[in-house]
Structure formats: C-alpha cells, structure tokens
Design a protein around this motif. Structure first.
Motif, PDB file in Angstrom:
ATOM      1  N   LEU A   1       0.824  -1.205   0.000  1.00  0.00           N
ATOM      2  CA  LEU A   1       0.000   0.000   0.000  1.00  0.00           C
ATOM      3  C   LEU A   1       0.858   1.255   0.000  1.00  0.00           C
ATOM      4  O   LEU A   1       0.380   2.325  -0.366  1.00  0.00           O
ATOM      5  CB  LEU A   1      -0.917   0.015   1.228  1.00  0.00           C
ATOM      6  CG  LEU A   1      -1.876  -1.162   1.389  1.00  0.00           C
ATOM      7  CD1 LEU A   1      -2.749  -0.951   2.624  1.00  0.00           C
ATOM      8  CD2 LEU A   1      -2.744  -1.339   0.161  1.00  0.00           C
ATOM      9  N   GLN A   2       2.123   1.138   0.402  1.00  0.00           N
ATOM     10  CA  GLN A   2       2.950   2.326   0.555  1.00  0.00           C
ATOM     11  C   GLN A   2       3.497   2.849  -0.764  1.00  0.00           C
ATOM     12  O   GLN A   2       4.041   3.947  -0.814  1.00  0.00           O
ATOM     13  CB  GLN A   2       4.086   2.046   1.536  1.00  0.00           C
ATOM     14  CG  GLN A   2       3.568   1.667   2.921  1.00  0.00           C
ATOM     15  CD  GLN A   2       4.533   1.981   4.026  1.00  0.00           C
ATOM     16  OE1 GLN A   2       4.760   3.139   4.367  1.00  0.00           O
ATOM     17  NE2 GLN A   2       5.118   0.949   4.619  1.00  0.00           N
ATOM     18  N   MET A   3       3.357   2.086  -1.843  1.00  0.00           N
ATOM     19  CA  MET A   3       3.720   2.590  -3.165  1.00  0.00           C
ATOM     20  C   MET A   3       2.479   2.747  -4.045  1.00  0.00           C
ATOM     21  O   MET A   3       2.583   2.888  -5.254  1.00  0.00           O
ATOM     22  CB  MET A   3       4.727   1.644  -3.833  1.00  0.00           C
ATOM     23  CG  MET A   3       6.090   1.664  -3.178  1.00  0.00           C
ATOM     24  SD  MET A   3       7.379   0.853  -4.161  1.00  0.00           S
ATOM     25  CE  MET A   3       6.827  -0.843  -4.142  1.00  0.00           C
ATOM     26  N   THR A   4       1.315   2.718  -3.426  1.00  0.00           N
ATOM     27  CA  THR A   4       0.049   2.853  -4.147  1.00  0.00           C
ATOM     28  C   THR A   4      -0.481   4.270  -3.993  1.00  0.00           C
ATOM     29  O   THR A   4      -0.463   4.829  -2.888  1.00  0.00           O
ATOM     30  CB  THR A   4      -0.987   1.852  -3.593  1.00  0.00           C
ATOM     31  OG1 THR A   4      -0.510   0.520  -3.813  1.00  0.00           O
ATOM     32  CG2 THR A   4      -2.336   2.023  -4.261  1.00  0.00           C
ATOM     33  N   ARG A   5      -0.930   4.876  -5.088  1.00  0.00           N
ATOM     34  CA  ARG A   5      -1.515   6.207  -5.016  1.00  0.00           C
ATOM     35  C   ARG A   5      -2.672   6.211  -4.016  1.00  0.00           C
ATOM     36  O   ARG A   5      -3.430   5.239  -3.926  1.00  0.00           O
ATOM     37  CB  ARG A   5      -2.019   6.650  -6.382  1.00  0.00           C
ATOM     38  CG  ARG A   5      -0.949   6.778  -7.462  1.00  0.00           C
ATOM     39  CD  ARG A   5       0.023   7.922  -7.147  1.00  0.00           C
ATOM     40  NE  ARG A   5       0.848   8.273  -8.289  1.00  0.00           N
ATOM     41  CZ  ARG A   5       1.993   7.704  -8.617  1.00  0.00           C
ATOM     42  NH1 ARG A   5       2.435   6.697  -7.903  1.00  0.00           N
ATOM     43  NH2 ARG A   5       2.691   8.118  -9.649  1.00  0.00           N
ATOM     44  N   ALA A   6      -2.829   7.324  -3.287  1.00  0.00           N
ATOM     45  CA  ALA A   6      -3.880   7.401  -2.267  1.00  0.00           C
ATOM     46  C   ALA A   6      -5.252   7.097  -2.844  1.00  0.00           C
ATOM     47  O   ALA A   6      -6.072   6.426  -2.210  1.00  0.00           O
ATOM     48  CB  ALA A   6      -3.860   8.785  -1.615  1.00  0.00           C
ATOM     49  N   ALA A   7      -5.507   7.569  -4.064  1.00  0.00           N
ATOM     50  CA  ALA A   7      -6.820   7.352  -4.682  1.00  0.00           C
ATOM     51  C   ALA A   7      -7.106   5.885  -4.931  1.00  0.00           C
ATOM     52  O   ALA A   7      -8.272   5.490  -5.093  1.00  0.00           O
ATOM     53  CB  ALA A   7      -6.904   8.130  -5.995  1.00  0.00           C
ATOM     54  N   LEU A   8      -6.051   5.061  -4.967  1.00  0.00           N
ATOM     55  CA  LEU A   8      -6.212   3.639  -5.266  1.00  0.00           C
ATOM     56  C   LEU A   8      -6.147   2.749  -4.032  1.00  0.00           C
ATOM     57  O   LEU A   8      -6.268   1.522  -4.152  1.00  0.00           O
ATOM     58  CB  LEU A   8      -5.142   3.200  -6.265  1.00  0.00           C
ATOM     59  CG  LEU A   8      -5.138   3.938  -7.603  1.00  0.00           C
ATOM     60  CD1 LEU A   8      -4.043   3.386  -8.499  1.00  0.00           C
ATOM     61  CD2 LEU A   8      -6.490   3.840  -8.288  1.00  0.00           C
ATOM     62  N   ILE A   9      -5.984   3.323  -2.856  1.00  0.00           N
ATOM     63  CA  ILE A   9      -5.878   2.517  -1.632  1.00  0.00           C
ATOM     64  C   ILE A   9      -7.105   1.619  -1.430  1.00  0.00           C
ATOM     65  O   ILE A   9      -6.958   0.421  -1.131  1.00  0.00           O
ATOM     66  CB  ILE A   9      -5.657   3.417  -0.401  1.00  0.00           C
ATOM     67  CG1 ILE A   9      -4.266   4.063  -0.449  1.00  0.00           C
ATOM     68  CG2 ILE A   9      -5.838   2.620   0.897  1.00  0.00           C
ATOM     69  CD1 ILE A   9      -3.105   3.101  -0.344  1.00  0.00           C
ATOM     70  N   PRO A  10      -8.339   2.125  -1.581  1.00  0.00           N
ATOM     71  CA  PRO A  10      -9.487   1.223  -1.391  1.00  0.00           C
ATOM     72  C   PRO A  10      -9.471   0.029  -2.348  1.00  0.00           C
ATOM     73  O   PRO A  10      -9.896  -1.073  -1.980  1.00  0.00           O
ATOM     74  CB  PRO A  10     -10.693   2.134  -1.660  1.00  0.00           C
ATOM     75  CG  PRO A  10     -10.203   3.518  -1.379  1.00  0.00           C
ATOM     76  CD  PRO A  10      -8.773   3.513  -1.831  1.00  0.00           C
ATOM     77  N   TYR A  11      -8.961   0.223  -3.552  1.00  0.00           N
ATOM     78  CA  TYR A  11      -8.872  -0.854  -4.538  1.00  0.00           C
ATOM     79  C   TYR A  11      -7.767  -1.839  -4.142  1.00  0.00           C
ATOM     80  O   TYR A  11      -7.947  -3.057  -4.220  1.00  0.00           O
ATOM     81  CB  TYR A  11      -8.589  -0.276  -5.917  1.00  0.00           C
ATOM     82  CG  TYR A  11      -9.622   0.712  -6.395  1.00  0.00           C
ATOM     83  CD1 TYR A  11     -10.633   0.325  -7.280  1.00  0.00           C
ATOM     84  CD2 TYR A  11      -9.602   2.047  -5.969  1.00  0.00           C
ATOM     85  CE1 TYR A  11     -11.587   1.232  -7.720  1.00  0.00           C
ATOM     86  CE2 TYR A  11     -10.557   2.953  -6.399  1.00  0.00           C
ATOM     87  CZ  TYR A  11     -11.549   2.543  -7.270  1.00  0.00           C
ATOM     88  OH  TYR A  11     -12.497   3.436  -7.695  1.00  0.00           O
ATOM     89  N   ALA A  12      -6.626  -1.295  -3.716  1.00  0.00           N
ATOM     90  CA  ALA A  12      -5.492  -2.142  -3.356  1.00  0.00           C
ATOM     91  C   ALA A  12      -5.790  -3.000  -2.131  1.00  0.00           C
ATOM     92  O   ALA A  12      -5.337  -4.139  -2.033  1.00  0.00           O
ATOM     93  CB  ALA A  12      -4.258  -1.272  -3.107  1.00  0.00           C
ATOM     94  N   LEU A  13      -6.553  -2.464  -1.190  1.00  0.00           N
ATOM     95  CA  LEU A  13      -6.918  -3.246  -0.013  1.00  0.00           C
ATOM     96  C   LEU A  13      -7.725  -4.476  -0.402  1.00  0.00           C
ATOM     97  O   LEU A  13      -7.483  -5.584   0.099  1.00  0.00           O
ATOM     98  CB  LEU A  13      -7.724  -2.382   0.962  1.00  0.00           C
ATOM     99  CG  LEU A  13      -6.922  -1.357   1.775  1.00  0.00           C
ATOM    100  CD1 LEU A  13      -7.861  -0.355   2.437  1.00  0.00           C
ATOM    101  CD2 LEU A  13      -6.074  -2.064   2.833  1.00  0.00           C
TER     102      LEU A  13
END
Length: 368
Positions: free
Chosen positions: A49-61
């Motif tokens: 999650l630490q290299m994921t854009r903030a806007a994509l955090i819900p998707y990455a989770l």
C-alpha cells in the motif's frame, strides 16, 4: 461469435475475462504471447500500500485480499502470495517530509500506515541500517511470485470456458453492424464486445478505434541475489520509491524500485543500464547492510505502462459502443485482479463495487 473478446492477457485481462465468463458470457482471451508473460510475469510482485496512489488505496486493499486468497477464487491457482509488514524508509530530512506527507494522504484513504522512529523500525526489521531517521510501517503488505501469475490463472480460465488464443497477434479491429472483427494472422475473431487490455500497447490499440490515448512506457530493471540465510522479514522500500526489497522462501532477495533500463514498447527491454544497476544495488545494501555480502545472480527488464496521471484507464471507450479498456496504471500488478473484477461487473450490467476510471480525462485533444 463471442460475447466478449479481451485483447491482452496480463493480470487485468485475465481477471476481466475470468469474471465475464463466470458471469455467463462466452469469452475469448487473445495475446501475442503466452498469458501473463509480459509485465504481469516479470515485475517485482509487490503487494504494498505504501507505493500505491492514495486514490487507489481502497482498490489495493481489496486486491491484497484477492491475492492472498487466490487458491480459493481462482480454481486452485496460486502465486505463493505472502503477507508480511512493510516499511518505507527515510534517510534524510527531505525524505522524512515526503514520507510524512504521503502517509497522511494514504491513511486518510484507509491505509493503516503509522510513522515510527528509526529505532522502532530496527525493532521491526533488525537487519536495517542504523541511519534510518523515520519509517512508515504498514501491517498490510506482502508479495507474490509474479512469474507464477499465468500458471495460476490458466486453469481457472479454462474451467470457466474462456477460449484462450495465445501467440495470436491482433493487428487491428474492424467495426461492423453489432460486432467487432479482430484481425489476426490466423484469421478473424468476432465478438459483440471488446476489451483492450494491452498494457504498454494500449496507445496503439486505442488507435484502432480512432482514439488518441497517450501512454508512458517505463523500462524497469530488477535484480535477484543468490540464496541467502534469512536477512529480512518485511517488504522494504524508501520514501522516494526507488527501492523495493523482499526475500522469498528459497532465500533469494529481489531488488527493484523502478530504476530504468534501455528499451521501448516496440523492441521491449534491450539492456540493463549499468549506472542504474549499480545505483539500485548500492541503495539496497545501504538500507539492508547484509546485502553487501550477497552475489547477484541475474538482472532483467520489464515494461510498465502509465497514464498521464498514473491512475488507471478503466471503463468504456468514448463514442465506441460496447468497447472497453483496462490498464496502464503505476504499480498496476498490486490492484490488477480487483480492477478486472470491477470492469467485468460493469460490462455485465451491474454497478461496480467501486468507481471505474473513465478515460475521457486522458484523451489527447484533436488539433483545432
């Protein structure tokens, strides 16, 4: 005639095809090579999650959970996904400020990232350099063996009835009444809907439909060491994004971080850039001193695609009915299976669980 033809069999194309087929569509999946053997099979396999854009955090989770549970939903397919904590390191005041800002935005988006001192970081990861000033700590992190991605998807795709056309290059698409005709060297393939899922080649593929979609191409270098005794138990990065470190069960350490090699979308990855190879290795050894004694086994290159804003291209193609697109996002492997699931939901007529990323914002303006 197929209900849908997906062109490009990386992780996003495979996930889209699989979920469409499970939703009742007759699906063809085409690729000029074998499935998941381009970017999806040669990347660092980071699920962070630490290299994921903030806007994509819900998707990455949600995608992180899919990777960890892949044998359950992918007909037994496994990429040896490993869950572990992650640390993003700052060695300078400037990096610390960068880390603080990015952690704040990512926390607001739902990522459980906390800032810890260098001393605390060394308690979490004892092998760390004592020169760490600050670190972002995230308990939800991990990695997979990316080279297994195609092997994991294949049985699920076949079980769902997807027609796999590997080593089947698509050179163009014609639109006829109520259908698309895909031009290949082995004859046409017809479908009522198409999905462009070609990664770095999406710019050319969109041009088949008269759409100008600029796509940036990165030629990332990766390095793997010999097998070593355990030297780390987390996924490590640095605030700048120029380092990704993880150790696999067999003892090898994978070193990445987006250092650029020589190549382009036409010729692929051509050669390692020596100065970037050395810089990447030195940064890795600076962060984890035990790597100073490691021997490098090999290095390779992988192409990564990005849109102008580094956010995904996922949604319908404007002014082309029944044509869809997916791909070209920074660190797209992390969220790839979930993106494919969302696009399939939309194509099947359902409301996606999370919003798509329509490409209207990205299209090049026609000259006046």
């Amino acid at each position: 005639m197929f209900d849908a033809a997906v062109i490009g069999a990386g992780v996003m194309g495979c996930s889209t095809a699989l979920h469409l087929a499970r939703g009742g569509m007759r699906v063809a999946l085409l690729d000029r090579g074998a499935i998941c053997r381009e970017a999806s099979g040669v990347n660092a396999g980071t699920l962070t999650l630490q290299m994921t854009r903030a806007a994509l955090i819900p998707y990455a989770l949600r995608a992180h959970e899919m990777w960890l549970r892949m044998p359950e939903w992918c007909a037994g397919g496994d990429v040896l996904a490993t869950a572990c904590p992650g640390l993003s390191l700052a060695f300078t005041e400037a990096e610390a400020a960068m880390l603080e800002e990015r952690a704040r935005f990512r926390r607001a988006a739902g990522a459980p990232i906390e800032l810890v001192s260098g001393r605390r970081a060394m308690e979490i990861e004892p092998g760390l350099s004592d020169r760490v000033l600050l670190a972002g700590h995230c308990p939800i992190d991990g990695f997979s063996s990316a080279y297994l991605t195609g092997r994991a998807f294949r049985p699920a795709l076949l079980a769902a009835g997807v027609a796999l056309f590997e080593k089947r290059t698509v050179s163009g698409v014609d639109r006829e009444a109520g259908r698309f005709v895909l031009e290949t060297e082995s004859g046409p393939v017809e479908a009522r809907r198409i999905v462009l899922a070609g990664g770095v080649w999406l710019e050319e593929m969109a041009g088949w439909l008269g759409v100008r979609l600029p796509i940036k191409v990165l030629v990332n270098q990766l390095v793997v060491t010999e097998r070593m005794p355990p030297v780390m138990r987390t996924v490590l990065g640095v605030a700048s994004g120029l380092l990704s470190l993880k150790q696999y069960a067999n003892g090898t350490v994978l070193i990445g971080g987006g250092w650029q090699g020589i190549g382009d979308r036409t010729r692929g990855g051509l050669a390692v850039r020596a100065e970037n190879f050395v810089g990447n290795i030195r940064l890795a050894a600076h962060a984890l001193p035990a790597l100073r004694e490691a021997r490098v086994v090999r290095a390779w290159l992988g192409l990564e695609a990005e849109t102008a804003d580094a956010l995904p291209a996922i949604g319908p193609i404007p002014r082309v009915e029944h044509a869809w697109i997916i791909g070209s996002v920074h660190s797209g492997y992390t969220s790839g299976p979930y993106f494919g699931k969302l696009l399939a939901q939309a194509m099947l007529g359902a409301e996606p669980d999370l919003p798509l990323f329509p490409i209207d914002r990205l299209l090049a303006k026609e000259p006046a």
